[in-house]
Design a protein around this motif. Structure first.
Motif, short mmCIF file in Angstrom:
data_model
loop_
_atom_site.label_atom_id
_atom_site.label_comp_id
_atom_site.label_asym_id
_atom_site.label_seq_id
_atom_site.Cartn_x
_atom_site.Cartn_y
_atom_site.Cartn_z
N TYR A 97 0.83 -1.21 0.00
CA TYR A 97 0.00 0.00 0.00
C TYR A 97 0.87 1.25 0.00
N GLN A 98 1.88 1.29 0.84
CA GLN A 98 2.75 2.47 0.90
C GLN A 98 3.48 2.67 -0.43
N ALA A 99 3.91 1.59 -1.06
CA ALA A 99 4.56 1.70 -2.36
C ALA A 99 3.59 2.24 -3.41
N SER A 100 2.35 1.76 -3.37
CA SER A 100 1.36 2.23 -4.36
C SER A 100 1.04 3.71 -4.17
N GLN A 101 1.23 4.21 -2.95
CA GLN A 101 1.00 5.63 -2.66
C GLN A 101 2.28 6.45 -2.80
N ASP A 102 3.35 5.81 -3.24
CA ASP A 102 4.66 6.44 -3.42
C ASP A 102 5.20 7.02 -2.11
#
Length: 188
Positions: A97-102
């Motif tokens: 999730y954090q990666a998808s939100q950059d």
């Protein structure tokens, strides 16, 4: 007349397998009988699980994993293995999730959390690029969760399937923060 070593080794192996399996009839209908302690729903939540819940709420995934591993050690069961698997999935869910939100800084913080509370981290920090860390952690967490999920299923397929349905419903109801909690039915 002495018995050949091979015969003795083979019969010892057979006795050992029967002992591990709980004797003849330990498998019924292709499923291993549950050799674990009573179902998690029938007993009070352990201190380890209560701590694991708080750790998840705080985002302290390393300690949540450790607490669930304590639960597996203290009360091995299909449920305890599912709980440990769930925490591994929570690490991966949070990270994805954090990666998808950059939000790569949060992944760096996850790396620090997972590296432990060793004093040497203060003078020799685990500086790793967050995108590389995401891949390394993701693969490791998936591997560990596959192993613990298989163990849970071996102990009791029905309990495992019930708990996985509950966590699937929980994830669907909380798509952006499920990793900070557990399904209500689990009552940790």
């Amino acid at each position: 007349m002495s018995v050949p070593a091979f015969t003795w080794a083979w019969s010892s192996y057979l006795v050992f397998i029967l002992w591990i399996a709980g004797g003849p009839g330990a498998v019924q209908g292709g499923e291993i009988l549950d050799r674990s302690l009573p179902d998690a729903g029938s007993r009070a939540s352990s201190d380890a699980l209560k701590r694991a819940r708080v750790y998840l709420e705080a985002g302290d995934f390393r300690r949540a994993i450790e607490a669930c591993q304590e639960e597996v050690d203290a009360r091995p069961s299909a449920a305890s293995y599912v709980y440990l698997t769930y925490v591994y999935h929570a690490v991966n869910g949070y990270m994805e999730y954090q990666a998808s939100q950059d939000r790569w800084v949060l992944i760096e913080q996850l790396v620090r959390n997972l590296s432990g509370d060793r004093p040497d981290v203060l003078i020799d920090p685990p500086d790793i690029l967050p995108r590389i860390a995401k891949e390394i952690i993701g693969v490791s967490v998936q591997r560990e969760s596959d192993v613990t999920a298989a163990m849970a299923t071996r102990l009791n397929r029905t309990t495992t399937e019930t708990l996985w349905k509950q966590q699937t419903d929980w994830r669907a109801a909380h798509p952006e923060n499920w990793w900070y909690g557990i399904p209500e039915e689990w009552r940790w």
